[in-house]
Write an enzyme that holds these catalytic residues in place. Structure first.
Site, mmCIF file in Angstrom:
data_model
loop_
_atom_site.group_PDB
_atom_site.id
_atom_site.type_symbol
_atom_site.label_atom_id
_atom_site.label_comp_id
_atom_site.label_asym_id
_atom_site.label_seq_id
_atom_site.Cartn_x
_atom_site.Cartn_y
_atom_site.Cartn_z
ATOM 1 N N ASP A 139 0.585 4.486 -2.352
ATOM 2 C CA ASP A 139 0.390 5.844 -1.831
ATOM 3 C C ASP A 139 1.434 6.797 -2.396
ATOM 4 O OD1 ASP A 139 -1.694 4.847 -0.422
ATOM 5 O OD2 ASP A 139 -0.617 4.703 1.492
ATOM 6 N N ARG B 81 -30.920 6.189 -9.938
ATOM 7 C CA ARG B 81 -32.072 5.720 -10.707
ATOM 8 C C ARG B 81 -33.183 6.766 -10.708
ATOM 9 N NH1 ARG B 81 -36.519 2.601 -9.164
ATOM 10 N NH2 ARG B 81 -37.384 1.438 -10.908
ATOM 11 N N ASP C 276 0.828 -1.210 0.000
ATOM 12 C CA ASP C 276 0.000 0.000 0.000
ATOM 13 C C ASP C 276 0.859 1.255 0.000
ATOM 14 O OD1 ASP C 276 -1.945 -1.824 0.221
ATOM 15 O OD2 ASP C 276 -2.770 -1.122 2.141
ATOM 16 N N CYS D 81 -32.291 -31.736 38.228
ATOM 17 C CA CYS D 81 -32.339 -32.073 36.810
ATOM 18 C C CYS D 81 -33.790 -32.395 36.433
ATOM 19 C CB CYS D 81 -31.435 -33.273 36.536
ATOM 20 S SG CYS D 81 -31.636 -33.938 34.884
ATOM 21 N N CYS E 56 -28.142 -40.389 34.625
ATOM 22 C CA CYS E 56 -29.287 -39.580 34.186
ATOM 23 C C CYS E 56 -29.698 -40.091 32.810
ATOM 24 C CB CYS E 56 -28.899 -38.109 34.111
ATOM 25 S SG CYS E 56 -30.120 -37.084 33.257
ATOM 26 N N LYS F 248 -28.879 -10.347 -5.432
ATOM 27 C CA LYS F 248 -29.503 -9.027 -5.502
ATOM 28 C C LYS F 248 -28.874 -8.180 -4.405
ATOM 29 C CE LYS F 248 -33.979 -6.814 -5.976
ATOM 30 N NZ LYS F 248 -33.759 -5.716 -5.033
ATOM 31 N N GLU G 263 -27.863 -14.032 -10.179
ATOM 32 C CA GLU G 263 -26.943 -13.080 -9.530
ATOM 33 C C GLU G 263 -27.490 -12.713 -8.159
ATOM 34 O OE1 GLU G 263 -26.866 -9.644 -12.081
ATOM 35 O OE2 GLU G 263 -26.379 -10.849 -13.842
HETATM 36 S S1 IVH Z 1 -30.998 -6.056 -12.868
HETATM 37 C C1 IVH Z 1 -33.943 -4.561 -15.806
HETATM 38 N N1 IVH Z 1 -29.306 -7.201 -11.215
HETATM 39 O O1 IVH Z 1 -32.547 -4.393 -7.684
HETATM 40 C C2 IVH Z 1 -33.155 -5.171 -14.713
HETATM 41 N N2 IVH Z 1 -30.695 -5.472 -10.367
HETATM 42 O O2 IVH Z 1 -35.704 -3.752 -8.770
HETATM 43 C C3 IVH Z 1 -32.720 -4.182 -13.749
HETATM 44 N N3 IVH Z 1 -30.285 -4.943 -8.006
HETATM 45 O O3 IVH Z 1 -32.770 -1.211 -7.699
HETATM 46 C C4 IVH Z 1 -31.984 -4.644 -12.615
HETATM 47 N N4 IVH Z 1 -28.695 -6.398 -7.677
HETATM 48 O O4 IVH Z 1 -30.403 -1.830 -8.498
HETATM 49 C C5 IVH Z 1 -30.254 -6.278 -11.358
HETATM 50 N N5 IVH Z 1 -27.743 -8.286 -9.870
HETATM 51 C C6 IVH Z 1 -28.690 -7.356 -10.027
HETATM 52 C C7 IVH Z 1 -29.089 -6.523 -8.955
HETATM 53 C C8 IVH Z 1 -30.106 -5.595 -9.174
HETATM 54 C C9 IVH Z 1 -29.428 -5.431 -7.133
HETATM 55 C C10 IVH Z 1 -31.267 -3.863 -7.714
HETATM 56 C C11 IVH Z 1 -31.347 -2.799 -8.753
HETATM 57 C C12 IVH Z 1 -32.726 -2.252 -8.617
HETATM 58 C C13 IVH Z 1 -33.475 -3.394 -8.038
HETATM 59 C C14 IVH Z 1 -34.417 -3.991 -9.080
#
Ligand code: IVH
Length: 715
Positions: free
Chosen positions: A59, A160, A55, A444, A468, A139, A137
């Site tokens: 830096d 968004r 690091d 017990c 026991c 979420k 994936e």
């Molecule tokens: S795809 C058209 N992939 O979930 C598809 N969204 O309601 C659009 N999110 O606020 C989203 N992980 O930011 C996608 N692997 C992922 C995600 C993801 C989180 C969030 C996204 C959005 C909400 C979708």
């Protein structure tokens, strides 16, 4: 002019000459070298998680870049890594219109809803598809972002917002190290929107909240709010101090320029013919892509993925609230299209809520294998974390005090992944009037014997040992279990009956069970009785490690049992070492502590177990009904079985010379000393041994004769 490639050390060693403080080829070359190096190492550190320089070197490079740009401000271009420290504070965020709307997703809360999603797609698609290829994936629970790159350079980053218009958070997003300021390589469209989630990993969230607390400031409730708050800073220098991450999960608007430089909108949102290939492209450009992503075939595999990720959720280092399942083929995505604000080709599987409230009907005490009484809350059944829960452990007395819990209380139950349900908190405001605190048992609940509680310890124990029935049942269940003696067919219900009928008073009684006793048990046919007897017989030949484990010595798990087996090679030597030290237990405990995984407390448990004549008798009985194993020859496989030990030789040896014995001991890692002390592990006593033997006896040191030495180490 092409600048010669310099190493980091050379760059760091060459200070900026004053003549360089001008916008000339030299400074430009040096600047681009610094930028390239910083970008490479930044990407290695923040995206690949594979740094190769310290690091402090990084830096220093960064410092040089800042110094150079201070002397020659023209060098500080919009894609310079110096942008990551933040820019002049804004007085408001301007708004950005997304060229392609940022959509949301439909939700599914269970397997049936996922199956219905799959069916909807199949009904709609013209192609006959047995298994749709999906891409799964995590979420991520953060803030959605759309980042526009023009000619490969980060141009705008936007939230968004309402899906069509968001806030311009470019200066803040540029401070995030996992966001490339410039796309790597040269294979990119003229204009591309990269979509992803900005989030705060748990460790960063904790650190940030701790710092806020130390300064007496307000803390954030969860990592998502903290990430959103960090992005909402008008002063990007503050954002720069927050360890935010960006994980890319897709693309938005794309525009290509043809060979004549004329711009064309690409096929909407598609970088290639599949989502998975698009993600690979994003990774090549330098974006971080979540490592848990997975391509699957058919909805069943997608459901399995959801289950697996649910279980893994609590071990991830960042928050997720579900799984996004996407149709991988872009052609199919296009056929499916959109409904209102969500694509038809994707769905968000939301994890079941991990917390729910219910009431406690009663608090019971369960007796475990070692006699520990565990308080268990019997609940009005509640659906939480995807299953119906009707019991939750309260662990011990300390936990009861910490929670301040009573029968009839309303409580919040938490079940995260496959972790056992916990009482997360008691809603004291809902406590009915007249409720009484929990009374700690003095007997017990299973056998009525006195209980003991070592002062200061949270555990209450039944003192009856295997007299026991509850402790005996657990001990037998442990004895027959797969990792112990592995006796097939002895389920909990059978063992409960065997103990209740008093057919089994200790593990050895299992071996004298008769066909008629077994066949007389509830719901056990003749055939199963015969199978049980055969299983008992088959399990008699075992290993030393399994046998030690099956004895159920407190805190001796499988790994410790194995270490004990390997260290002593035979049960006789283990017992000898304990028994020889009975009067002065010091050296036996010390010997045990030297073994991997064994600390003073476990050593004490082992010592107490093998020092108890009742246990030694049980071992003898088990051996006499035919339980057997092969001792482990210490001189094979275990190259340095005696390392760290001190051995002493005394008396007259017959078959071997002293030097030969010494050489053998040293080859096994032992030190050979001339005198006996507390640190001696073992004395080899030949004929007519004198004062050393007396001394060793007085100190409780293991003594073996020449024949035993030869049997263990030479034969
Ligand atoms: S795809 C058209 N992939 O979930 C598809 N969204 O309601 C659009 N999110 O606020 C989203 N992980 O930011 C996608 N692997 C992922 C995600 C993801 C989180 C969030 C996204 C959005 C909400 C979708």
């Amino acid at each position: 002019m092409v600048s010669p490639k310099l190493t980091i050390a050379e760059i760091l060693a060459a200070p900026l000459a004053s003549s360089d403080a001008a916008f000339n080829t030299n400074t430009r070359n040096r600047h681009s070298q610094l930028v390239e190096l910083i970008n490479t190492h930044n990407h290695r550190y923040h995206v690949l998680d594979a740094p190769i320089i310290p690091d402090s070197d990084y830096d220093k490079l960064f410092r040089q870049l800042l110094d150079l740009e201070e002397s020659v401000p023209q060098l500080a271009t919009v894609d310079s890594p110096s942008q990551r420290v933040g820019a002049t504070a804004l007085d408001h965020f301007s708004s950005v219109t997304h060229k392609l709307a940022m959509l949301s997703l439909d939700n599914a809360f269970n397997d049936e809803e996922l199956a219905a999603f799959d069916k909807r797609l199949k009904d709609r698609l013209t192609d006959e598809l047995v298994n749709i290829e999906y891409f799964c994936e995590p979420k991520l629970d953060g803030v959605a972002v759309s980042i526009t790159y023009i000619d490969g350079i980060l141009h705008t980053a936007a939230t968004r917002g309402d899906g069509s218009q968001g806030e311009n958070i470019t200066t803040n997003v540029k401070t995030i190290n996992s966001v490339p300021l410039k796309l790597q390589g040269d294979n990119f469209p003229y204009r591309v929107e990269v979509r992803g989630e900005i989030y705060l990993p748990d460790a960063g969230f904790k650190k940030m909240n701790q710092a806020a607390q130390d300064r007496g400031e307000k803390t954030f409730v969860n990592p998502r709010n903290a990430a959103a708050g960090s992005l909402r800073q008008l002063d990007s220098k503050i954002t720069a101090t927050r360890p935010l991450m960006m994980s890319a999960y897709g693309v938005g608007y794309i525009e290509y320029s043809d060979q004549q430089g004329v711009l064309h909108a690409g096929p909407k949102g598609y970088l290639s013919d599949s989502h998975s290939k698009s993600l690979s492209q994003l990774a090549e450009w330098g974006f971080f892509i979540n490592p848990e992503i997975k391509a699957v075939k058919g909805i069943d595999q997608a459901i399995e993925y959801c289950q697996a990720l649910t279980n893994k959720r609590s071990s991830l280092t960042y928050e997720i609230d579900g799984v996004v399942i996407k149709v991988d083929s872009c052609a199919l995505q296009q056929q499916l299209g959109f409904v209102s604000r969500a694509p038809r080709w994707a769905i968000a599987y939301k994890f079941p809520a991990e917390e729910a409230s219910t009431t406690i009907n009663a608090i019971e005490w369960q007796v475990g294998r070692t006699g520990a009484l565990t308080p268990v809350a019997k609940l009005a059944p509640v659906f939480v974390g995807g299953v119906t829960v009707s019991n939750a452990t309260l662990h011990n007395v300390d936990e009861i005090t910490r929670l301040d819990v009573r029968p009839d209380d309303t409580v919040v139950i938490r079940r995260a992944g496959d972790v056992i349900p916990q009482v997360a908190k008691v809603i004291h405001d809902l406590r009915p009037s007249g409720s009484e605190p929990i009374v700690l048992p003095i007997h017990c609940p299973e056998c009525g014997s006195d209980v003991s509680r070592v002062s200061g310890e949270a555990v209450i124990r039944c003192t009856a040992g295997q007299l026991c029935p509850a402790q005996l049942k657990e001990a037998i269940k442990h004895y027959v279990s797969r990792k112990a003696m592995d006796i097939e067919g002895f389920g909990d219900k059978i063992i409960d009956q065997l103990v209740d009928q008093k057919y089994v008073l200790s593990a050895v009684d299992l071996y004298s069970l008769s066909q008629s006793q077994l066949a007389g048990l509830d719901r056990l046919a003749d055939k199963s009785a015969a199978n049980l007897l055969a299983a008992l017989d088959a399990s008699k030949s075992t290993t030393l490690a399994r046998f030690i484990y099956s004895l159920g010595v407190r805190e001796v798990g499988q790994a410790t049992a194995k270490n004990l087996a390997n260290a002593f090679g035979s049960l006789e030597l283990l017992i000898e070492s304990v028994v020889a030290a009975r009067d002065k237990n010091l050296s036996a405990i010390e010997r045990l502590i030297e073994i991997d995984d064994i600390g003073p407390i476990v050593a004490q448990h082992i010592f107490s177990y093998f020092n108890n004549p009742r246990n030694l008798k049980l071992i003898e009985q088990l051996q006499s009904v035919g339980i057997s194993w092969q001792d482990i020859p210490i001189n094979q496989g275990q190259a340095l079985a005696l390392s760290g030990q001190t051995w002493v030789l005394t008396g007259k040896l017959i078959s071997m010379s002293r030097d030969q014995v010494k050489e053998k001991l040293e080859s096994l890692g032992a030190k050979v000393s001339g005198s006996v002390s507390r640190n001696t592990h073992c004395l080899i006593a030949g004929e007519a041994a004198g004062s050393k033997r007396t001394m060793a006896e007085a100190l409780g040191i293991t003594i073996i004769d020449e024949a035993a030495f030869i049997a263990r180490f030479i034969d």
